[in-house]
Scaffold this motif. Structure first.
Motif, PDB file in Angstrom:
ATOM      1  N   ALA A 549       0.810  -1.218   0.000  1.00  0.00           N
ATOM      2  CA  ALA A 549       0.000   0.000   0.000  1.00  0.00           C
ATOM      3  C   ALA A 549       0.838   1.259   0.000  1.00  0.00           C
ATOM      4  N   ALA A 550       2.163   1.111  -0.130  1.00  0.00           N
ATOM      5  CA  ALA A 550       3.034   2.281  -0.024  1.00  0.00           C
ATOM      6  C   ALA A 550       3.219   2.994  -1.351  1.00  0.00           C
ATOM      7  N   ARG A 551       2.876   2.368  -2.446  1.00  0.00           N
ATOM      8  CA  ARG A 551       3.147   2.931  -3.752  1.00  0.00           C
ATOM      9  C   ARG A 551       1.908   3.532  -4.377  1.00  0.00           C
ATOM     10  N   GLY A 552       1.824   4.845  -4.342  1.00  0.00           N
ATOM     11  CA  GLY A 552       0.877   5.576  -5.155  1.00  0.00           C
ATOM     12  C   GLY A 552      -0.586   5.485  -4.786  1.00  0.00           C
ATOM     13  N   ILE A 553      -0.967   4.597  -3.873  1.00  0.00           N
ATOM     14  CA  ILE A 553      -2.380   4.442  -3.557  1.00  0.00           C
ATOM     15  C   ILE A 553      -2.867   5.668  -2.799  1.00  0.00           C
ATOM     16  N   ASP A 554      -3.951   6.243  -3.281  1.00  0.00           N
ATOM     17  CA  ASP A 554      -4.523   7.441  -2.670  1.00  0.00           C
ATOM     18  C   ASP A 554      -5.617   7.004  -1.701  1.00  0.00           C
ATOM     19  N   THR A 572      11.673   3.775  -0.030  1.00  0.00           N
ATOM     20  CA  THR A 572      10.565   3.154   0.696  1.00  0.00           C
ATOM     21  C   THR A 572       9.983   4.123   1.707  1.00  0.00           C
ATOM     22  N   TYR A 573      10.849   4.840   2.406  1.00  0.00           N
ATOM     23  CA  TYR A 573      10.390   5.820   3.395  1.00  0.00           C
ATOM     24  C   TYR A 573       9.583   6.932   2.729  1.00  0.00           C
ATOM     25  N   ILE A 574      10.054   7.432   1.599  1.00  0.00           N
ATOM     26  CA  ILE A 574       9.363   8.520   0.895  1.00  0.00           C
ATOM     27  C   ILE A 574       7.954   8.092   0.495  1.00  0.00           C
ATOM     28  N   HIS A 575       7.821   6.887  -0.027  1.00  0.00           N
ATOM     29  CA  HIS A 575       6.500   6.440  -0.477  1.00  0.00           C
ATOM     30  C   HIS A 575       5.585   6.114   0.702  1.00  0.00           C
ATOM     31  N   ARG A 576       6.131   5.630   1.789  1.00  0.00           N
ATOM     32  CA  ARG A 576       5.289   5.340   2.958  1.00  0.00           C
ATOM     33  C   ARG A 576       4.692   6.619   3.535  1.00  0.00           C
ATOM     34  N   ILE A 577       5.536   7.590   3.818  1.00  0.00           N
ATOM     35  CA  ILE A 577       5.028   8.822   4.439  1.00  0.00           C
ATOM     36  C   ILE A 577       4.188   9.630   3.459  1.00  0.00           C
ATOM     37  N   GLY A 578       4.294   9.301   2.173  1.00  0.00           N
ATOM     38  CA  GLY A 578       3.486  10.010   1.184  1.00  0.00           C
ATOM     39  C   GLY A 578       2.030   9.609   1.175  1.00  0.00           C
ATOM     40  N   ARG A 579       1.638   8.631   2.009  1.00  0.00           N
ATOM     41  CA  ARG A 579       0.218   8.264   2.092  1.00  0.00           C
ATOM     42  C   ARG A 579      -0.569   9.266   2.916  1.00  0.00           C
ATOM     43  N   THR A 580       0.114  10.156   3.620  1.00  0.00           N
ATOM     44  CA  THR A 580      -0.545  11.221   4.365  1.00  0.00           C
ATOM     45  C   THR A 580      -0.023  12.564   3.865  1.00  0.00           C
ATOM     46  N   ALA A 581      -0.628  13.644   4.352  1.00  0.00           N
ATOM     47  CA  ALA A 581      -0.252  15.003   3.926  1.00  0.00           C
ATOM     48  C   ALA A 581      -0.353  15.148   2.412  1.00  0.00           C
ATOM     49  N   ARG A 582      -1.412  14.601   1.840  1.00  0.00           N
ATOM     50  CA  ARG A 582      -1.610  14.657   0.396  1.00  0.00           C
ATOM     51  C   ARG A 582      -2.387  15.891   0.005  1.00  0.00           C
ATOM     52  N   ALA A 583      -2.078  16.393  -1.196  1.00  0.00           N
ATOM     53  CA  ALA A 583      -2.765  17.567  -1.753  1.00  0.00           C
ATOM     54  C   ALA A 583      -2.666  18.771  -0.828  1.00  0.00           C
ATOM     55  N   GLY A 584      -1.523  18.917  -0.175  1.00  0.00           N
ATOM     56  CA  GLY A 584      -1.303  20.090   0.659  1.00  0.00           C
ATOM     57  C   GLY A 584      -1.889  20.018   2.043  1.00  0.00           C
TER      58      GLY A 584
END
Length: 649
Positions: A549-554, A572-584
């Protein structure tokens, strides 16, 4: 006995210590003297004897002369190599000072070793001195011609070797910079030229009033490359490929969905003109859903090939037989690499002769994991030939040098669109994609020189990072404290393996009081889809997942991400934390670190360009109230795991 006689003949005893070579020379000289004396006494006989043995003696002299000549040549070669070595040593090391050269000579004319020092006038000229003089002359000549007449350019100084820096290609070193501030740099959708009224209304109905910076830059670039239709690029040339590197949640999916639909919506004949390839089924479902949303109301048909349906059902959705000929039923195909290759190898009706856009999402993972096998299969299908009679007038040939002959016949250009939050800057890896005059859009600061081996990335703007020092036994308690004590939910929790994720899921479920679910390859695709939907609806407080679920799933509504196991790689860290704080939006990220992991992890994050990670200490007193129940749960967990192992045997 013969040796004794020779020695007596030469006037020496048996133990004279004379060498064989000297003995033979003296013997030869003695024989010459005897022959001379005999010639003086008996001139006629001597003349006959000399005529008789002249050839034999001449042969001996010739062999001796050849031997001496070969010895001299070997000595010259040896002196030459020694001279070259001395010249190089002399030039590399500094010349000694004048008094240093005289250091070994005393004032009384005695050398250091005690041997007398002769003046130049007193020094006898010997063969050795003649050789030294010739060697000195050879040394001077060797400075300009050392090895077989090769002239050495430049000096012999021991100059320091400077490190050679790897220089990036211009398109990587000087990208089109995307504004990082999402909130303040928004473009109203009405200000975007080239979009149809239908798409503008779709955007408005979906609550989109403004384009993010990445969308405002990339959408016009794709539209411009197809402003003369799908057959010709700008000015009749093949359009440039486009690469986009932007943070997670910055709107990359919409940046390629909107322009592709805008370009293809006016087509009348149904052919596969856009192919989007994604690494996982969940990502393919998400992108297909976006395509279907904005293709609604147009004549475009969107088909997904990701294994959600049977192979026969997917084949039926691609094409049909009508009038003895197979006709395409899809304009846009969204696929995973494995399923895509299956359809191409089994001739299921997937025809890419008219493909115009090849979209590669999560491009860095596609490069690393698939070894380009799927891409080579796509290239073969795109540029295959069927003979000149059956070819369309818009036939496509493999890419080559642009010449007048190659541009004499129009052909459908294939344009590649690459998107990733961690797009590699390694030219060797990107070269495997066969990009045509690529153009890069990036929100990261450009670096023309690869002096630093570490790559830097953009972190989500609204993200706040924390790390939690802990022990291995306290990690489950801290997760429970986050939900029950700190009221942080919903939480998306990442583990490094599905075994760890399953064990933590069972532990939290047995502890009670928390709605928990797992998300890994242990579940079927339909179960994973159902779990994600429940998590988005708020029915699940804690979703424990692997990197699936770390890759690209919104996933909407994720306020907090927890790295239960510290990631080993920065991507891996970048994609994991990218599941939050999306769209600003704002979001939190916590990483549990053991003592041995702390130093290495903090260095990795700092080098990657993190704006700052804070330390969060959980006091032991906050966990004491749960420790009794936790110990009891561990015993129950051991029994459950033991029972599961019995069932799997």
């Amino acid at each position: 006995m013969a040796l004794f006689q020779v020695n007596r003949y030469l006037g020496e005893d048996e133990d004279g210590g004379i060498s064989k070579e000297s003995r033979s020379l003296k013997l030869l000289a003695k024989l010459h003297e005897k022959a001379k004396e005999k010639q003086e006494r008996f001139p006629e006989q001597t003349l006959q004897l000399s005529d008789k043995h002249a050839g034999r003696l001449d042969g001996k002299r010739t062999r001796n002369a050849d031997y001496d000549r070969s010895q001299e040549i070997n000595k010259c070669k040896k002196r030459k190599s020694e001279a070259i070595k001395s010249v190089l040593d002399h030039e590399i090391h500094h010349e000694p000072a004048e008094d240093e050269q005289k250091k070994g000579v005393k004032q009384n004319g005695q050398s250091v070793s005690g041997s007398p020092v002769n003046s130049p006038s007193e020094t006898p000229v010997t063969g050795k001195d003649e050789e030294d003089k010739r060697t000195d002359c050879h040394i001077e000549n060797t400075k300009t011609s050392v090895l077989s007449g090769f002239t050495l350019l430049g000096g012999y100084e021991n100059k320091p070797v400077h490190k050679v820096h790897r220089v990036l290609p211009q398109w990587l070193a000087q990208p089109d910079v995307i504004e990082r501030d999402i909130k303040s740099k928004l473009l109203p959708i009405s200000d975007m030229g080239g979009l149809s009224v239908l798409l503008l209304n779709k955007l408005h109905n979906n609550g989109i009033q403004h384009f993010f910076p990445v969308q405002a830059e990339v959408i016009p670039a794709i539209l411009e490359s197809a402003q003369h239709g799908t057959v010709f690029g700008r000015a009749g040339y093949k359009p440039r490929d486009i690469c986009v590197s932007a943070p997670t949640g910055s709107g990359k999916t919409l940046a390629f969905v909107i322009p592709v639909i805008q370009v293809l919506m006016e087509k009348v004949v149904c052919e596969i003109r856009a192919l989007a390839v994604l690494p996982t089924k969940e990502l393919a479902q998400q992108v297909c859903k976006v395509f279907l949303t904005y293709a609604e109301g147009t004549t475009l048909s969107v088909v997904m090939l990701a294994g959600q349906k049977s192979f026969a059902a997917e084949q039926a959705s691609l094409s049909e037989l009508r009038g003895g000929q197979r006709r395409s039923l899809a304009d846009i195909v969204v696929a995973t690499p494995g399923r895509l290759v299956d359809h191409m190898n089994k001739n299921s009706g997937l025809c890419l002769d008219h493909l115009r856009f090849l979209i590669i999402d999560e491009a860095d993972r596609m490069i690393d994991s698939m070894h380009q096998s799927w891409l080579s299969e796509v290239a073969k299908a795109v540029y295959r030939t069927r003979g000149p009679e059956k070819m369309s007038i818009f036939r496509r040939i493999a890419p080559a040098y642009v010449t007048a002959a190659s541009m004499s016949r129009p052909q459908i250009p294939l344009q590649k669109l690459l998107f990733s939050a961690t797009l590699t800057k390694n030219p060797e890896k990107l070269q495997q994609l066969g990009l045509h005059q690529p153009r890069l859009f990036s929100s990261a600061k450009p670096r023309p020189i690869l002096s630093d081996p570490h790559e830097r990335f953009d972190f989500p703007q609204g993200l706040t990072e924390f790390y939690v020092p802990c022990t291995l036994s306290k990690k489950p308690l801290i997760i429970l404290h986050f939900i029950l004590g700190m009221k942080l939910n919903p939480i998306l929790c990442f583990a490094n393996s599905r075994e760890t994720a399953h064990r933590l899921y069972l532990l939290v479920q047995l502890f009670g009081g928390v709605q928990v679910a797992e998300f890994s390859s242990r579940l079927s695709p339909s179960e994973r889809k159902k779990t994600l939907k429940q998590f988005e609806q708020g029915k699940i407080h804690l979703l424990i997942s692997t990197d699936a679920a770390a890759r690209g799933i919104d996933i909407t509504g994720v306020k907090c991400v927890v790295n239960y196991d510290a990631p080993q790689y920065i991507r891996t860290y970048i994609h994991r934390i990218g599941r939050t704080a999306r769209a600003g939006k704002a979001g939190l990220a916590f990483t549990f670190l053991l003592g041995v992991q702390e130093k290495k992890f903090l260095e990795m994050v700092a080098v990657a360009g993190s704006p700052g990670i804070q330390k969060q200490i959980i006091k032991p007193v906050n966990l004491m109230s749960m420790e009794g129940r936790y110990e009891q749960t561990l015993e129950e967990l051991a029994a459950v795991i033991k029972e599961e192992k019995k069932l799997t045997r």
